[in-house]
Each structure stands twice: as C-alpha cells, then as structure tokens.
Scaffold this motif. Structure first.
Motif, short mmCIF file in Angstrom:
data_model
loop_
_atom_site.label_atom_id
_atom_site.label_comp_id
_atom_site.label_asym_id
_atom_site.label_seq_id
_atom_site.Cartn_x
_atom_site.Cartn_y
_atom_site.Cartn_z
N ASP A 65 0.86 -1.18 0.00
CA ASP A 65 0.00 0.00 0.00
C ASP A 65 0.90 1.24 0.00
O ASP A 65 1.67 1.44 0.94
CB ASP A 65 -0.89 -0.02 1.24
CG ASP A 65 -1.82 1.18 1.31
OD1 ASP A 65 -1.85 1.98 0.35
OD2 ASP A 65 -2.53 1.31 2.33
N PRO A 66 0.84 2.08 -1.03
CA PRO A 66 1.72 3.24 -1.08
C PRO A 66 1.47 4.23 0.06
O PRO A 66 2.34 5.02 0.38
CB PRO A 66 1.44 3.88 -2.44
CG PRO A 66 0.38 3.09 -3.08
CD PRO A 66 0.01 1.95 -2.22
N ALA A 67 0.31 4.18 0.68
CA ALA A 67 0.01 5.08 1.79
C ALA A 67 0.65 4.60 3.10
O ALA A 67 0.81 5.36 4.04
CB ALA A 67 -1.50 5.21 1.97
N ASP A 68 1.03 3.33 3.16
CA ASP A 68 1.66 2.76 4.36
C ASP A 68 3.17 2.88 4.23
O ASP A 68 3.83 1.98 3.71
CB ASP A 68 1.22 1.30 4.52
CG ASP A 68 1.84 0.62 5.72
OD1 ASP A 68 2.45 1.31 6.56
OD2 ASP A 68 1.72 -0.62 5.80
N ARG A 69 3.72 3.98 4.71
CA ARG A 69 5.16 4.25 4.53
C ARG A 69 6.01 3.19 5.22
O ARG A 69 7.00 2.74 4.68
CB ARG A 69 5.50 5.63 5.06
CG ARG A 69 4.79 6.73 4.28
CD ARG A 69 5.28 8.04 4.67
NE ARG A 69 6.33 8.36 3.71
CZ ARG A 69 6.98 9.50 3.67
NH1 ARG A 69 6.73 10.42 4.56
NH2 ARG A 69 7.89 9.72 2.76
N GLN A 70 5.63 2.81 6.43
CA GLN A 70 6.44 1.83 7.16
C GLN A 70 6.38 0.47 6.48
O GLN A 70 7.38 -0.22 6.35
CB GLN A 70 5.99 1.72 8.63
CG GLN A 70 6.91 0.84 9.47
CD GLN A 70 8.36 1.31 9.47
OE1 GLN A 70 8.62 2.49 9.72
NE2 GLN A 70 9.29 0.42 9.16
N GLY A 71 5.20 0.09 6.01
CA GLY A 71 5.07 -1.19 5.30
C GLY A 71 5.89 -1.21 4.03
O GLY A 71 6.53 -2.22 3.69
N LEU A 72 5.91 -0.09 3.31
CA LEU A 72 6.70 0.02 2.09
C LEU A 72 8.20 -0.06 2.41
O LEU A 72 8.96 -0.76 1.74
CB LEU A 72 6.36 1.33 1.37
CG LEU A 72 6.95 1.55 -0.01
CD1 LEU A 72 6.59 0.41 -0.95
CD2 LEU A 72 6.50 2.87 -0.58
N GLN A 73 8.62 0.63 3.48
CA GLN A 73 10.04 0.59 3.88
C GLN A 73 10.44 -0.82 4.30
O GLN A 73 11.51 -1.31 3.94
CB GLN A 73 10.30 1.58 5.03
CG GLN A 73 11.76 1.72 5.39
CD GLN A 73 12.59 2.28 4.25
OE1 GLN A 73 12.24 3.29 3.66
NE2 GLN A 73 13.69 1.63 3.94
N ASP A 74 9.56 -1.50 5.05
CA ASP A 74 9.85 -2.88 5.46
C ASP A 74 9.99 -3.80 4.26
O ASP A 74 10.88 -4.67 4.22
CB ASP A 74 8.74 -3.41 6.39
CG ASP A 74 8.72 -2.69 7.73
OD1 ASP A 74 9.73 -2.03 8.07
OD2 ASP A 74 7.68 -2.78 8.41
#
Length: 93
Positions: A65-74
């Motif tokens: 999800d591009p809105a989930d910055r932490q998920g994208l970084q992980d």
C-alpha cells in the motif's frame, strides 16, 4: 530514381486525351504525369491505414500500500541484502 519498367495499360480515351494535353501544357512526358499521379494515390493509401491497438496487460496489482510508509520501507528492506546483513549484525551482538 530506380529501375524503369515498360508496361501496357488500357486507359479511357477521354482520360488519355486530357493526359496528352496536360503533358503538352507542362512540357512533361505522359509517363512522368502518370507516375506522379500513381505516387500520390499510393501515398494516400499508406497514410490512411489505421494503427494497431496498443498492447494491454494486467500489472498484477499493488505489492504494498503506497500510503503505508512503514510497510513500504519494510518491504524494500526485506529485499535489500545490505540491510539484511546489517540486521544480522545487530542480532548477533
């Protein structure tokens, strides 16, 4: 201008008279005028062809999800060998 070819064509008498008159007016040969006319006709047909449709494909959807910055970084960290190696250093200490 390439190879010339002789050919026989059946042309309506009225058209032939007009062709001869036009060639005389312009000081050109009938062959020149016929060739110009054919090039014009054939050139128009080539331009009129419709373009093929553009290719379409399914992109497969979102990986994160591009809105989930932490998920994208992980997700990016999980695929980075250097980050993984550095994480193993902190676990071993």
């Amino acid at each position: 201008m390439g190879i010339r070819m002789k050919t026989t064509l059946e042309i309506d008498e009225g058209v032939m008279r007009r062709l001869k008159a036009r060639a005389a007016e312009e000081g050109r040969t009938m062959s020149e005028l016929v060739e110009v006319a054919l090039r014009s006709l054939l050139g128009r047909e080539e331009k009129a062809k419709p373009l093929p449709p553009l290719p379409a494909w399914d992109g497969g959807g979102w990986v994160a999800d591009p809105a989930d910055r932490q998920g994208l970084q992980d997700l990016l960290d999980a695929e980075d060998p250097l980050v993984q190696e550095m994480a193993s250093w902190s676990k071993g200490v």
